[in-house]
Design an enzyme around this catalytic site. Structure first.
Site, PDB file in Angstrom:
ATOM      1  N   HIS A  40       0.521  -1.279   0.467  1.00 21.36           N
ATOM      2  CA  HIS A  40       0.369   0.352  -0.171  1.00 21.36           C
ATOM      3  C   HIS A  40       1.116   1.381   0.256  1.00 21.36           C
ATOM      4  O   HIS A  40       1.820   1.358   1.305  1.00 21.36           O
ATOM      5  CB  HIS A  40      -0.735   0.155   0.811  1.00 21.36           C
ATOM      6  CG  HIS A  40      -1.792   1.438   1.192  1.00 21.36           C
ATOM      7  ND1 HIS A  40      -2.309   1.971   2.006  1.00 21.36           N
ATOM      8  CD2 HIS A  40      -2.650   1.476   0.177  1.00 21.36           C
ATOM      9  CE1 HIS A  40      -2.854   3.350   1.786  1.00 21.36           C
ATOM     10  NE2 HIS A  40      -3.379   2.753   0.868  1.00 21.36           N
ATOM     11  N   HIS A  64      -7.783   7.573  -3.839  1.00 17.92           N
ATOM     12  CA  HIS A  64      -8.314   6.486  -4.347  1.00 17.92           C
ATOM     13  C   HIS A  64      -9.189   6.526  -5.418  1.00 17.92           C
ATOM     14  O   HIS A  64      -9.936   5.026  -5.578  1.00 17.92           O
ATOM     15  CB  HIS A  64      -8.831   5.341  -3.296  1.00 17.92           C
ATOM     16  CG  HIS A  64      -7.176   5.564  -1.651  1.00 17.92           C
ATOM     17  ND1 HIS A  64      -7.624   6.248  -1.091  1.00 17.92           N
ATOM     18  CD2 HIS A  64      -7.022   5.016  -1.839  1.00 17.92           C
ATOM     19  CE1 HIS A  64      -6.591   5.641  -0.171  1.00 17.92           C
ATOM     20  NE2 HIS A  64      -6.036   4.590  -1.052  1.00 17.92           N
ATOM     21  N   ARG A 140      -4.435  23.156   9.894  1.00 21.11           N
ATOM     22  CA  ARG A 140      -5.250  22.483   8.061  1.00 21.11           C
ATOM     23  C   ARG A 140      -4.594  20.715   9.053  1.00 21.11           C
ATOM     24  O   ARG A 140      -3.025  20.641   9.620  1.00 21.11           O
ATOM     25  CB  ARG A 140      -3.425  22.983   7.621  1.00 21.11           C
ATOM     26  CG  ARG A 140      -3.220  22.377   6.261  1.00 21.11           C
ATOM     27  CD  ARG A 140      -4.366  22.402   5.536  1.00 21.11           C
ATOM     28  NE  ARG A 140      -4.343  21.573   4.916  1.00 21.11           N
ATOM     29  CZ  ARG A 140      -4.778  21.027   3.994  1.00 21.11           C
ATOM     30  NH1 ARG A 140      -5.888  19.940   5.203  1.00 21.11           N
ATOM     31  NH2 ARG A 140      -4.704  20.071   2.869  1.00 21.11           N
ATOM     32  N   CYS A 187       0.697  27.691   5.468  1.00 19.02           N
ATOM     33  CA  CYS A 187       0.625  26.885   4.928  1.00 19.02           C
ATOM     34  C   CYS A 187       1.035  27.566   3.526  1.00 19.02           C
ATOM     35  O   CYS A 187       0.370  28.721   2.993  1.00 19.02           O
ATOM     36  CB  CYS A 187      -0.962  26.143   4.566  1.00 19.02           C
ATOM     37  SG  CYS A 187      -1.688  25.454   4.356  1.00 19.02           S
ATOM     38  N   TYR A 321       2.511  18.929  -2.719  1.00 21.31           N
ATOM     39  CA  TYR A 321       3.102  20.659  -2.526  1.00 21.31           C
ATOM     40  C   TYR A 321       3.915  21.130  -3.270  1.00 21.31           C
ATOM     41  O   TYR A 321       5.088  21.634  -2.926  1.00 21.31           O
ATOM     42  CB  TYR A 321       3.474  20.908  -1.278  1.00 21.31           C
ATOM     43  CG  TYR A 321       2.213  20.615   0.282  1.00 21.31           C
ATOM     44  CD1 TYR A 321       1.977  22.164  -0.527  1.00 21.31           C
ATOM     45  CD2 TYR A 321       1.790  19.715   0.784  1.00 21.31           C
ATOM     46  CE1 TYR A 321       0.256  21.920   0.788  1.00 21.31           C
ATOM     47  CE2 TYR A 321       1.258  19.435   1.669  1.00 21.31           C
ATOM     48  CZ  TYR A 321       0.002  20.617   1.871  1.00 21.31           C
ATOM     49  OH  TYR A 321      -1.143  20.475   2.402  1.00 21.31           O
TER      50      TYR A 321
HETATM   51  N1  MTE Z   1       1.204  16.597  10.350  1.00 20.10           N
HETATM   52  C1  MTE Z   1       0.639  16.129  10.064  1.00 20.10           C
HETATM   53  N2  MTE Z   1       1.140  14.975  11.224  1.00 20.10           N
HETATM   54  N3  MTE Z   1      -0.429  16.018   9.545  1.00 20.10           N
HETATM   55  C2  MTE Z   1      -0.816  17.167   8.883  1.00 20.10           C
HETATM   56  O1  MTE Z   1      -2.074  17.179   8.382  1.00 20.10           O
HETATM   57  N4  MTE Z   1      -0.855  19.015   8.135  1.00 20.10           N
HETATM   58  C3  MTE Z   1       0.986  19.952   7.656  1.00 20.10           C
HETATM   59  C4  MTE Z   1       1.821  19.659   9.351  1.00 20.10           C
HETATM   60  N5  MTE Z   1       1.761  19.116   9.334  1.00 20.10           N
HETATM   61  C5  MTE Z   1      -0.162  17.741   8.794  1.00 20.10           C
HETATM   62  C6  MTE Z   1       1.244  18.114   9.652  1.00 20.10           C
HETATM   63  C7  MTE Z   1       0.442  20.940   7.060  1.00 20.10           C
HETATM   64  S1  MTE Z   1      -0.413  21.055   5.512  1.00 20.10           S
HETATM   65  C8  MTE Z   1       0.474  22.846   7.364  1.00 20.10           C
HETATM   66  S2  MTE Z   1       0.044  23.979   6.955  1.00 20.10           S
HETATM   67  C9  MTE Z   1       0.336  22.400   9.296  1.00 20.10           C
HETATM   68  O2  MTE Z   1       1.002  21.233   9.339  1.00 20.10           O
HETATM   69  C10 MTE Z   1      -0.300  23.192  10.101  1.00 20.10           C
HETATM   70  O3  MTE Z   1      -0.095  23.518  10.710  1.00 20.10           O
HETATM   71  P1  MTE Z   1      -0.975  23.849  12.056  1.00 20.10           P
HETATM   72  O4  MTE Z   1      -2.172  22.906  11.837  1.00 20.10           O
HETATM   73  O5  MTE Z   1      -0.535  23.831  13.243  1.00 20.10           O
HETATM   74  O6  MTE Z   1      -1.633  25.291  11.933  1.00 20.10           O
HETATM   75 MO    MO Z   2      -0.124  23.441   4.724  1.00 18.79          MO
END
Ligand code: MTE
Ligand code: MO
Length: 476
Positions: A40, A64, A140, A187, A321
């Site tokens: 996976h 998916h 996020r 972000c 990204y």
């Molecule tokens: N880390 C984990 N484990 N899971 C997530 O979804 N999102 C990322 C990052 N780290 C994410 C993550 C993204 S895209 C962003 S913009 C930031 O965490 C957001 O951090 P915050 O929610 O503390 O603002």
């Molecule tokens: Mo993000």
């Protein structure tokens, strides 16, 4: 013949993560995916779904939703759910495991884009403060908030030779010096909505200007932990190129090794935000903080670090990204673009306010600017990647015909470089105000922002940083 077999839901539930053979359902069909699990691409997260329906996870992991994936699943078909166990042809709701059961309550002031998973912007009041209060720091989440605790949480460091060293949170706190860094997280989708409105449609959450916040982060230096684990942080071989981070809910990302071990890079394994334990949404009990780098690399709920020749193999490192040219859309050749790390220079207007000399509070404010007439106060943030300082913020009250310099507020952040945003403000007599205010910032490398949104249009709407324009209407 295989298939056509009627299977009770209770039997499906016995084939969960601890069972020898693991089943999932999709719609009313049952699949034994035991042999598929090791292959996976998303890794272990698939174990969340076994013993029940996969549908709810696929609506989160929308990759998916394509024929190729349906075909793979079909090859593991073993039978159908007994119609007596279905309601309207579906597995009944009470038999679904709610992946979001551990998500916290959230502050009502956040501007919510989606709630499952939670994606929410910081409201204006939070964008006006140098340090964002924890409960209105933007959220996020790609998935659910995993269930974690400070006493059980462990983080494993895997060295390039495969050796592993494990630390509890207590180990980190007891054996390493703690450090505090003031850093802005942004972000890569911040202001995507502006691009969509001013250029063309983009794919992704339509953030306005609140996909950004600032905090004082406390934790231990990643550099120190890697050194303790046996990694030669000052003289490592050229083939070690990336530090990969894994989150407890299956998110993952990586940063260049040079940043990970940079003495002045201030990369932390952080356990506090503004002097309090990390809130669940922000990575409790431990997250990576990578100042000056796109927030997607600051992995929350981090439980594994891998030092490697390769970048993280995650979706979010390999595909999500990245930016492409304005001609590219749909399904690009993802391998041809680098993963976003440092971000370009950014600024936005977060508040436009009328000031009247008839109000006592406004009069004070006006006097600071040597004004006695009706005026407009403009405020906002400016920020650049890589710790590059903001050196100038240009503002216009007439859609860019004439420009002025905003006052840069002298907030002092902690850390080796300019990891935090610079707040700015400007006050202009209302007589000089047209119908459109504009801001653009300049960083210490003299990078500045593009004028229009077509200039850096990309179909995912990442790194939107064009001049920010806000319409103005004088009071009647
Ligand atoms: N880390 C984990 N484990 N899971 C997530 O979804 N999102 C990322 C990052 N780290 C994410 C993550 C993204 S895209 C962003 S913009 C930031 O965490 C957001 O951090 P915050 O929610 O503390 O603002
Ligand atoms: Mo993000």
């Amino acid at each position: 013949t295989p298939g056509r077999r009627k299977i009770r839901l209770a039997e499906v539930q016995k084939h969960g993560r601890d069972a020898e053979t693991k089943w999932v359902t999709r719609g009313a069909r049952v699949y034994d995916i035991t042999d598929w699990i090791p292959g996976h691409p998303g890794g272990e997260v698939i174990l969340r779904a076994v013993g029940g329906p996969v549908d709810q996870y696929w609506s989160i992991f929308t990759v998916h939703m394509k024929q190729e994936v349906y075909d793979i699943l079909e090859s593991y078909y073993i039978g159908d759910i007994d119609p007596g166990d279905l309601v309207d042809g579906q597995v009944p709701v009470e038999d679904l495991h709610d992946p979001f059961e551990n998500d916290p309550r959230r502050d009502k002031r956040l501007h919510v884009h989606t709630s499952r998973p939670c994606n929410a912007e910081t409201p204006t009041e939070g964008l006006g403060a140098f340090v964002t209060p924890n409960d209105i720091f933007y959220v996020r989440n790609h998935m659910w908030v995993p269930s974690t605790s400070e006493s059980d949480h462990k983080i494993v460091v895997e060295l390039p030779n495969g050796e592993e060293k494990e630390y509890s949170l207590k180990d980190l706190k007891d054996n390493f010096e703690s450090t505090t860094v003031t850093a802005t997280l942004q972000c890569s989708g911040n202001r995507r909505k502006n691009m969509t409105q001013e250029s063309r449609s983009t794919k992704g959450l339509q953030w306005n200007v609140g996909g950004i916040s600032t905090s004082e982060w406390t934790g231990v230096r990643l550099r120190d932990v890697l050194a303790d684990a046996g990694f030669p942080v000052d003289e490592y071989p050229d083939e070690v190129r990336h530090a990969q981070f894994m989150g407890a809910e299956a998110y993952g990302a990586s940063i260049p090794i040079d940043k990970a071990v940079d003495r002045r890079g201030d990369v932390l394994l952080a356990y506090e935000m503004n002097g309090k334990p990390l809130p669940p949404d922000h990575g409790y009990p431990l997250r990576v903080l990578v100042p000056g780098t796109v927030a997607a690399r600051s992995v929350k709920w981090v439980n594994r670090i891998v030092l490697s020749e390769d970048e993280s193999s995650s979706e979010w490192q390999q595909r999500d990204y990245k930016c492409f040219g304005p001609n590219v859309g749909g399904n690009p050749d993802w391998g041809t673009a680098p993963a976003i790390q440092e971000m370009p220079v950014q600024s936005a207007i977060t508040s436009l306010r009328d000031l009247s000399p008839h109000s006592q509070a406004d009069r004070k404010y006006l006097r600071l600017y040597g004004l006695e007439e009706d005026s407009v106060a403009v405020e906002g943030y400016s920020f650049s990647g890589g710790g590059r300082r903001i050196v100038r913020v240009d503002v216009s009250a007439d859609n860019g015909r004439t420009w002025h310099q905003a006052e840069l507020l002298s907030d002092k952040g902690k850390g080796a470089k300019a990891w935090a945003w610079t707040r700015w403000r400007w006050v202009v007599p209302r007589q000089q105000a047209g119908r459109c205010f504009v801001v653009k910032a300049v960083d210490e490398a003299y990078n500045t922002q593009p004028n229009d949104y077509d200039s850096n249009y990309n179909f995912r709407g990442h790194l939107t940083s064009s001049w920010h324009r806000v319409g103005y209407r004088p009071p009647d």
